[in-house]
Design a protein around this motif. Structure first.
Motif: not given
Length: 230
Positions: A199-212
């Motif tokens: 869950i942490a990996w998926g949420v953080v990856a989504a946050i970073r992808a959106r920021r990128a």
């Protein structure tokens, strides 16, 4: 992203080994470290901590409270730990509903979670006594959490599913007479740690992808690292 999660992964592995070799104090000590290490990974990777990162950290914090409270014997501590995990699941529900979703609605297969919860309650409630009402409330919360997780990418989906497995095995071991097997604690903790980590990996990856995606100046390696974000 992986280096930030390495302390969590290493202590998770150590904890699972200590379940078998002890001593008991070391099991409790490593369990107490797990969620703070996961939170540290989130903080390092999701800075600055704008929405939805604080919700993820709140869910991890309530989970840590549940870990600590469930380390003590007795029904009172069990209810306190259950309540802390209930709050964690409520926070995760809010998190999953507020995040951009891969699907507008839960997929059809996710209704299996509710069918499974009904089966579980049928098995557990005859033996739950005064804890029947908290168990029903908790089952509703975790079933809803898993369904909300199913609307996101694969890491969060898997995290929700592993949470169902972990809590189901834990509940059967506590309430169902005659239910026991040698690897019970290992299964509970390994699936729980997988759930939280995914869950942490998926949420953080989504946050970073959106920021990128919103910042053209983001370095290319970050973009590649987030290519598998849900």
């Amino acid at each position: 992203m992986l280096p930030a999660f390495i302390p969590y992964l290493l202590v998770s592995a150590l904890h699972l080994v200590l379940l078998y070799v002890g001593p008991a104090w070391s099991v409790t000590a490593t369990k107490t470290l797990l969620m703070p290490l996961l939170a540290l990974a989130v903080v390092l990777l999701a800075r600055p901590l704008r929405a939805p990162a604080p919700l993820l950290l709140a869910g991890i914090a309530f989970s840590w409270g549940g870990d600590v409270l469930l380390s003590f014997p007795g029904d009172g501590w069990f209810v306190a730990g259950l309540s802390s995990f209930l709050l964690a699941h409520v926070v995760y529900i809010v998190l999953f509903l507020r995040m951009p979703r891969a699907r507008r609605r839960p997929p059809v297969w996710s209704y299996v979670y509710w069918a499974w919860m009904i089966v579980m309650l049928g098995l557990l409630l005859p033996h739950a006594g005064a804890l029947a009402a908290p168990i029903v409330l908790y089952a509703a919360a975790i079933g809803t959490m898993a369904m909300c997780a199913s609307m996101h990418g694969r890491w969060v989906v898997l995290g929700g599913a592993f949470f169902i497995v972990s809590d189901s095995v834990l509940a059967l071991g506590r309430f169902l007479p005659g239910y026991e097997f040698a690897a019970h604690d290992f299964v509970v903790m390994s699936t729980y740690l997988a759930a939280q980590g995914l869950i942490a990996w998926g949420v953080v990856a989504a946050i970073r992808a959106r920021r990128a995606a919103s910042d053209p100046s983001s370095p290319a390696p970050d973009r590649r690292a987030d290519a598998t974000a849900p």
